[in-house]
Structure formats: structure tokens, C-alpha cells
Design a protein around this motif. Sequence first.
Motif, PDB file in Angstrom:
ATOM      1  N   ASP A   1      -5.867  15.691  34.007  1.00 49.18           N
ATOM      2  CA  ASP A   1      -5.720  16.676  35.075  1.00 49.18           C
ATOM      3  C   ASP A   1      -6.589  17.891  34.762  1.00 49.18           C
ATOM      4  O   ASP A   1      -6.424  18.517  33.714  1.00 49.18           O
ATOM      5  N   THR A   2      -7.500  18.230  35.681  1.00 49.59           N
ATOM      6  CA  THR A   2      -8.427  19.335  35.411  1.00 49.59           C
ATOM      7  C   THR A   2      -7.703  20.676  35.265  1.00 49.59           C
ATOM      8  O   THR A   2      -8.122  21.518  34.470  1.00 49.59           O
ATOM      9  N   ASN A   3      -6.624  20.872  36.003  1.00 50.45           N
ATOM     10  CA  ASN A   3      -5.884  22.130  35.883  1.00 50.45           C
ATOM     11  C   ASN A   3      -5.262  22.283  34.502  1.00 50.45           C
ATOM     12  O   ASN A   3      -5.250  23.380  33.931  1.00 50.45           O
ATOM     13  N   ILE A   4      -4.766  21.179  33.973  1.00 47.89           N
ATOM     14  CA  ILE A   4      -4.183  21.212  32.625  1.00 47.89           C
ATOM     15  C   ILE A   4      -5.274  21.454  31.590  1.00 47.89           C
ATOM     16  O   ILE A   4      -5.099  22.245  30.654  1.00 47.89           O
ATOM     17  N   ILE A   5      -6.410  20.803  31.757  1.00 46.64           N
ATOM     18  CA  ILE A   5      -7.523  20.989  30.823  1.00 46.64           C
ATOM     19  C   ILE A   5      -7.978  22.446  30.820  1.00 46.64           C
ATOM     20  O   ILE A   5      -8.234  23.036  29.764  1.00 46.64           O
ATOM     21  N   LYS A   6      -8.053  23.053  31.994  1.00 50.53           N
ATOM     22  CA  LYS A   6      -8.442  24.461  32.091  1.00 50.53           C
ATOM     23  C   LYS A   6      -7.462  25.356  31.337  1.00 50.53           C
ATOM     24  O   LYS A   6      -7.863  26.298  30.640  1.00 50.53           O
TER      25      LYS A   6
ATOM     26  N   ILE B   1      -5.571  24.553  28.805  1.00 49.61           N
ATOM     27  CA  ILE B   1      -5.731  24.347  27.355  1.00 49.61           C
ATOM     28  C   ILE B   1      -6.967  25.075  26.849  1.00 49.61           C
ATOM     29  O   ILE B   1      -6.924  25.778  25.834  1.00 49.61           O
ATOM     30  N   CYS B   2      -8.078  24.921  27.568  1.00 47.70           N
ATOM     31  CA  CYS B   2      -9.333  25.547  27.130  1.00 47.70           C
ATOM     32  C   CYS B   2      -9.245  27.066  27.127  1.00 47.70           C
ATOM     33  O   CYS B   2      -9.815  27.728  26.256  1.00 47.70           O
ATOM     34  N   SER B   3      -8.538  27.619  28.104  1.00 47.80           N
ATOM     35  CA  SER B   3      -8.442  29.074  28.194  1.00 47.80           C
ATOM     36  C   SER B   3      -7.462  29.665  27.197  1.00 47.80           C
ATOM     37  O   SER B   3      -7.459  30.877  26.970  1.00 47.80           O
ATOM     38  N   ALA B   4      -6.636  28.794  26.582  1.00 49.51           N
ATOM     39  CA  ALA B   4      -5.602  29.278  25.663  1.00 49.51           C
ATOM     40  C   ALA B   4      -6.043  29.285  24.203  1.00 49.51           C
ATOM     41  O   ALA B   4      -5.281  29.697  23.330  1.00 49.51           O
ATOM     42  N   THR B   5      -7.276  28.828  23.933  1.00 53.42           N
ATOM     43  CA  THR B   5      -7.741  28.763  22.541  1.00 53.42           C
ATOM     44  C   THR B   5      -9.187  29.215  22.434  1.00 53.42           C
ATOM     45  O   THR B   5      -9.950  29.088  23.389  1.00 53.42           O
ATOM     46  N   ILE B   6      -9.525  29.744  21.259  1.00 54.86           N
ATOM     47  CA  ILE B   6     -10.922  30.119  21.012  1.00 54.86           C
ATOM     48  C   ILE B   6     -11.701  28.948  20.429  1.00 54.86           C
ATOM     49  O   ILE B   6     -12.928  29.012  20.311  1.00 54.86           O
ATOM     50  N   LEU B   7     -11.006  27.869  20.087  1.00 58.52           N
ATOM     51  CA  LEU B   7     -11.668  26.706  19.503  1.00 58.52           C
ATOM     52  C   LEU B   7     -12.287  25.838  20.592  1.00 58.52           C
ATOM     53  O   LEU B   7     -11.750  25.750  21.695  1.00 58.52           O
ATOM     54  N   PRO B   8     -13.404  25.175  20.295  1.00 59.71           N
ATOM     55  CA  PRO B   8     -13.981  24.241  21.265  1.00 59.71           C
ATOM     56  C   PRO B   8     -13.043  23.062  21.488  1.00 59.71           C
ATOM     57  O   PRO B   8     -12.509  22.496  20.536  1.00 59.71           O
ATOM     58  N   VAL B   9     -12.843  22.717  22.756  1.00 57.31           N
ATOM     59  CA  VAL B   9     -11.923  21.641  23.121  1.00 57.31           C
ATOM     60  C   VAL B   9     -12.708  20.371  23.454  1.00 57.31           C
ATOM     61  O   VAL B   9     -13.698  20.397  24.179  1.00 57.31           O
ATOM     62  N   ASN B  10     -12.231  19.268  22.906  1.00 60.33           N
ATOM     63  CA  ASN B  10     -12.816  17.938  23.073  1.00 60.33           C
ATOM     64  C   ASN B  10     -11.874  17.084  23.917  1.00 60.33           C
ATOM     65  O   ASN B  10     -10.670  17.047  23.661  1.00 60.33           O
ATOM     66  N   VAL B  11     -12.410  16.413  24.947  1.00 59.02           N
ATOM     67  CA  VAL B  11     -11.637  15.418  25.686  1.00 59.02           C
ATOM     68  C   VAL B  11     -12.489  14.163  25.809  1.00 59.02           C
ATOM     69  O   VAL B  11     -13.703  14.190  25.612  1.00 59.02           O
ATOM     70  N   VAL B  12     -11.831  13.061  26.162  1.00 62.10           N
ATOM     71  CA  VAL B  12     -12.539  11.808  26.430  1.00 62.10           C
ATOM     72  C   VAL B  12     -12.892  11.752  27.910  1.00 62.10           C
ATOM     73  O   VAL B  12     -12.053  12.056  28.768  1.00 62.10           O
ATOM     74  N   GLY B  13     -14.119  11.366  28.205  1.00 62.82           N
ATOM     75  CA  GLY B  13     -14.551  11.248  29.589  1.00 62.82           C
ATOM     76  C   GLY B  13     -14.027   9.970  30.215  1.00 62.82           C
ATOM     77  O   GLY B  13     -14.761   8.992  30.336  1.00 62.82           O
TER      78      GLY B  13
END
Length: 250
Positions: A181-186, A188-200
Motif C-alpha cells: 500500500d503506497t500510503n503505508i509506505i509513505k 514508514i518512509c516519513s517516520a525514519t531518517i534511514l533509507p527504506v527498502n521495499v520489494v517491487g
Amino acid sequence: MKHTHFDTFYQLHHQSKPLLLANAWNVKSALAIENAGYEAIATSSGAIADSLGYKDGEVIPFSELLYIVKRISACTTIPLSVDLERGYAKDMDTLQDNIQHLIDLGVAGINIEDAEGEETYLEKLICIKNYLQKSGQRLFLNARIDAFLLKLPAPLETTLKRAKLYQDAGADGLFVTGVQDTNIIKKICSATILPVNVVGVAALSSIATLADCGVRRISMAGLLYRATYTRMGNMVKEIVKDQSLTSLHA
């Protein structure tokens, strides 16, 4: 000790575009990835295991995994990240030995997953980080969070909690599995300073869409491996059906 490409690999997570990683399972697949212009290579533990007749989940002996990594590293020139599953270790001494073996082969980074729970995971992550600091070595630690994949209760809240814990423990990146879910991914990404990795995955195949979500690393897990052998399976069936080797020369 072989140069690990750590600096290059680290910077690839902090560039203007997401790092696109294809996952290899042997030298031939790794060379195809490098020759196609990818900036780094990752391994897929499931693909390596399956290619050697093992089930996924650390059934393959670490020595056999290490041999495949050794051959890939020896034959390629770009940064290599290894899917280390849960570390292939029950005790911290063995875990440190495994980490050193990978560093000696020139590996730039690892994925290590938290399927055993955050308490055990933090013990392993801190052990690796302390070992690297004491030995003056570097390795990109991609902390894999499996709350969505394992369908844990309140997976987003669990993921955000673990992201903070793993960041504080010294992780260099976060790998969130099972999220589509793109909203969930957003979030997660906005909640951390670390680079986030997902599977395409199929539902999120657009690199541009994932980039807009804030994703910094996009990998393929076992998708490339499965696609390759699905096509090979279709080809050998066609040969039998048509009683012709024409498809081999197309």
C-alpha cells in the motif's frame, strides 16, 4: 582482505534516485546484472537455496551459501549485498565469524531479518555493530522488518516501533517486507531518517511511484529467479510439444 565497496554502496542509498537492485543466485545471473548497468548486486537467499535443492529459511548450510557468495564476489566488480536471513547463527560468536567471512570476501552489505522477534534481533544487530566498531570494519546493515509479511497484529505500529529501535541500534537501512500500500509506505518512509527498502512486487512495479513514496532502495527478492525459470520451463515444454529445437535458436 578484499575492498568491500562500502562507501560506494552507502552513497547509493543517499542519491537523488532510488537504488535499483536485482537479486542474483549464481555467477551467471550476477554478471548479467552487472553487464546490464546496475550499480550494485544483491543476493536472494531463497533463490540460492532453491537453485541448490534446499528449502528457504536457513536450510542451506552456511558453507554452501558462502561458496556461492565467494564466486559471485570474485567474478564481479560492483558492490555486493548478501541476504543473510537470520544470520545462520544461534550464538553471537558464530554470528561474528559469519560476518567476518563475508567481509573477507568483499561483501558491502547484508540483509538480516527479525522473524525471531525484536528482542533476539536487537541482540544480533547490536552484536554485529559492536563487532564492526571494535574491528574497525564496515558493512551496510539493512534491517529487515517482517511485521507485514508475518501478518503480526498492528503491523504498521510494530514496523514504526522497530524502525526506531533498529535505527538506534546502528542499522544503516530498513527493509520492510510484505507491504503493498503506497500510503503505508509513505508513512514508514516519513517516520525514519534511514533509507527504506521495499520489494517491487506486481502491485508496485513502477520505480517512479515508489520513489514518490520516499523509497530509497528497490529490490526484486526471488522474482527475477522465478521469472527466469518459468520461461525456461515453458521453453522445454515447447520443445517436447513441437518435437523441435527451434525455440532454442530464436
